[in-house]
Design a protein around this motif. Structure first.
Motif, PDB file in Angstrom:
ATOM      1  N   GLU A   1       0.894  -1.163   0.000  1.00  0.00           N
ATOM      2  CA  GLU A   1       0.000   0.000   0.000  1.00  0.00           C
ATOM      3  C   GLU A   1       0.937   1.220   0.000  1.00  0.00           C
ATOM      4  N   GLY A   2       1.235   1.710  -1.178  1.00  0.00           N
ATOM      5  CA  GLY A   2       2.253   2.754  -1.281  1.00  0.00           C
ATOM      6  C   GLY A   2       3.591   2.194  -0.861  1.00  0.00           C
ATOM      7  N   ASP A   3       4.249   2.867   0.098  1.00  0.00           N
ATOM      8  CA  ASP A   3       5.537   2.346   0.577  1.00  0.00           C
ATOM      9  C   ASP A   3       5.374   1.478   1.829  1.00  0.00           C
ATOM     10  N   LYS A   4       4.143   1.170   2.178  1.00  0.00           N
ATOM     11  CA  LYS A   4       3.890   0.313   3.344  1.00  0.00           C
ATOM     12  C   LYS A   4       3.765  -1.133   2.897  1.00  0.00           C
ATOM     13  N   GLN A   5       4.615  -1.975   3.469  1.00  0.00           N
ATOM     14  CA  GLN A   5       4.543  -3.408   3.172  1.00  0.00           C
ATOM     15  C   GLN A   5       5.104  -4.193   4.345  1.00  0.00           C
ATOM     16  N   CYS A   6       4.838  -5.482   4.370  1.00  0.00           N
ATOM     17  CA  CYS A   6       5.234  -6.326   5.506  1.00  0.00           C
ATOM     18  C   CYS A   6       6.718  -6.226   5.833  1.00  0.00           C
ATOM     19  N   SER A   7       7.557  -6.165   4.827  1.00  0.00           N
ATOM     20  CA  SER A   7       8.999  -6.171   5.085  1.00  0.00           C
ATOM     21  C   SER A   7       9.464  -4.966   5.888  1.00  0.00           C
TER      22      SER A   7
ATOM     23  N   GLN B   1       5.575  -5.720  12.783  1.00  0.00           N
ATOM     24  CA  GLN B   1       4.998  -7.036  13.117  1.00  0.00           C
ATOM     25  C   GLN B   1       5.534  -8.172  12.253  1.00  0.00           C
ATOM     26  N   PHE B   2       6.299  -7.843  11.228  1.00  0.00           N
ATOM     27  CA  PHE B   2       6.761  -8.872  10.292  1.00  0.00           C
ATOM     28  C   PHE B   2       7.746  -9.810  10.979  1.00  0.00           C
ATOM     29  N   ALA B   3       7.599 -11.110  10.718  1.00  0.00           N
ATOM     30  CA  ALA B   3       8.488 -12.142  11.261  1.00  0.00           C
ATOM     31  C   ALA B   3       9.058 -12.942  10.094  1.00  0.00           C
ATOM     32  N   PRO B   4      10.207 -12.476   9.553  1.00  0.00           N
ATOM     33  CA  PRO B   4      10.789 -13.142   8.390  1.00  0.00           C
ATOM     34  C   PRO B   4      10.992 -14.640   8.651  1.00  0.00           C
ATOM     35  N   ALA B   5      10.876 -15.484   7.622  1.00  0.00           N
ATOM     36  CA  ALA B   5      10.762 -15.082   6.256  1.00  0.00           C
ATOM     37  C   ALA B   5       9.308 -14.856   5.827  1.00  0.00           C
TER      38      ALA B   5
ATOM     39  N   LEU C   1       0.985 -10.903  14.240  1.00  0.00           N
ATOM     40  CA  LEU C   1      -0.463 -10.756  14.430  1.00  0.00           C
ATOM     41  C   LEU C   1      -1.282 -11.845  13.750  1.00  0.00           C
ATOM     42  N   MET C   2      -0.593 -12.734  13.010  1.00  0.00           N
ATOM     43  CA  MET C   2      -1.312 -13.788  12.291  1.00  0.00           C
ATOM     44  C   MET C   2      -0.736 -15.148  12.660  1.00  0.00           C
ATOM     45  N   PRO C   3      -1.046 -15.619  13.867  1.00  0.00           N
ATOM     46  CA  PRO C   3      -0.491 -16.892  14.329  1.00  0.00           C
ATOM     47  C   PRO C   3      -0.848 -18.045  13.403  1.00  0.00           C
ATOM     48  N   GLY C   4       0.162 -18.877  13.127  1.00  0.00           N
ATOM     49  CA  GLY C   4      -0.053 -20.056  12.298  1.00  0.00           C
ATOM     50  C   GLY C   4       0.024 -19.795  10.811  1.00  0.00           C
ATOM     51  N   ASP C   5       0.099 -18.533  10.423  1.00  0.00           N
ATOM     52  CA  ASP C   5       0.166 -18.214   8.995  1.00  0.00           C
ATOM     53  C   ASP C   5       1.627 -18.200   8.571  1.00  0.00           C
ATOM     54  N   THR C   6       1.970 -19.064   7.625  1.00  0.00           N
ATOM     55  CA  THR C   6       3.362 -19.198   7.185  1.00  0.00           C
ATOM     56  C   THR C   6       3.546 -18.714   5.745  1.00  0.00           C
ATOM     57  N   GLU C   7       2.571 -17.941   5.269  1.00  0.00           N
ATOM     58  CA  GLU C   7       2.638 -17.494   3.873  1.00  0.00           C
ATOM     59  C   GLU C   7       2.489 -15.976   3.744  1.00  0.00           C
ATOM     60  N   ILE C   8       2.962 -15.240   4.725  1.00  0.00           N
ATOM     61  CA  ILE C   8       2.903 -13.778   4.639  1.00  0.00           C
ATOM     62  C   ILE C   8       4.003 -13.312   3.681  1.00  0.00           C
ATOM     63  N   ALA C   9       3.611 -12.589   2.667  1.00  0.00           N
ATOM     64  CA  ALA C   9       4.581 -12.132   1.664  1.00  0.00           C
ATOM     65  C   ALA C   9       5.252 -10.843   2.136  1.00  0.00           C
ATOM     66  N   ALA C  10       6.540 -10.717   1.858  1.00  0.00           N
ATOM     67  CA  ALA C  10       7.290  -9.531   2.277  1.00  0.00           C
ATOM     68  C   ALA C  10       6.737  -8.255   1.651  1.00  0.00           C
ATOM     69  N   ASN C  11       6.120  -8.378   0.501  1.00  0.00           N
ATOM     70  CA  ASN C  11       5.583  -7.182  -0.173  1.00  0.00           C
ATOM     71  C   ASN C  11       4.061  -7.067  -0.037  1.00  0.00           C
ATOM     72  N   ALA C  12       3.493  -7.762   0.951  1.00  0.00           N
ATOM     73  CA  ALA C  12       2.052  -7.668   1.208  1.00  0.00           C
ATOM     74  C   ALA C  12       1.780  -6.523   2.187  1.00  0.00           C
ATOM     75  N   TYR C  13       0.528  -6.357   2.569  1.00  0.00           N
ATOM     76  CA  TYR C  13       0.149  -5.251   3.466  1.00  0.00           C
ATOM     77  C   TYR C  13      -1.167  -5.597   4.163  1.00  0.00           C
ATOM     78  N   CYS C  14      -1.365  -5.056   5.353  1.00  0.00           N
ATOM     79  CA  CYS C  14      -2.683  -5.124   6.000  1.00  0.00           C
ATOM     80  C   CYS C  14      -2.851  -3.849   6.832  1.00  0.00           C
ATOM     81  N   VAL C  15      -4.056  -3.627   7.340  1.00  0.00           N
ATOM     82  CA  VAL C  15      -4.367  -2.375   8.038  1.00  0.00           C
ATOM     83  C   VAL C  15      -3.655  -2.242   9.387  1.00  0.00           C
ATOM     84  N   ALA C  16      -3.026  -3.319   9.874  1.00  0.00           N
ATOM     85  CA  ALA C  16      -2.309  -3.250  11.154  1.00  0.00           C
ATOM     86  C   ALA C  16      -0.850  -2.848  10.960  1.00  0.00           C
ATOM     87  N   TRP C  17      -0.484  -2.444   9.764  1.00  0.00           N
ATOM     88  CA  TRP C  17       0.900  -2.064   9.465  1.00  0.00           C
ATOM     89  C   TRP C  17       1.397  -0.991  10.442  1.00  0.00           C
TER      90      TRP C  17
END
Ligand code: SF4
Length: 88
Positions: free
Chosen positions: A50-56, A60-64, A69-85
């Protein structure tokens, strides 16, 4: 007749072991690549920045591929985004 019953019992034991192993394989396969659909929906996760806002660059990002904030989710993309950024 006795041997037939013995064979049947043996067959049932093996069959039960095979059936018991299926859920374990299914769960372990699921754990390798999983998504927390409920949290993704509630936080409006999107697979693009979302503009310059992304998971990386989010606190809250936990590489890789995780997010605190998303327990059990192992597919968060480094260039994704959510409203909790939150800026890292
Ligand atoms: Fe997690 Fe959202 Fe931050 Fe991505 S933007 S790391 S999904 S809180």
């Amino acid at each position: 007749m006795k041997s037939s019953n013995t064979e049947r019992r043996h067959f049932l034991k093996i069959g039960g072991a095979v059936l018991a192993a299926i859920p374990v394989l299914a769960v372990s396969g699921h754990a390798a690549a999983a998504q927390n659909a409920a949290m993704r929906t509630s936080l409006k996760y999107q697979p693009k920045p979302e503009g310059d806002k992304q998971c990386s660059n989010c606190l809250q990002f936990a590489p890789a591929n995780g997010c605190k904030l998303m327990p059990g989710d192992t597919e968060i993309a480094a260039n994704a985004y959510c409203v909790a950024w939150v800026k890292k």
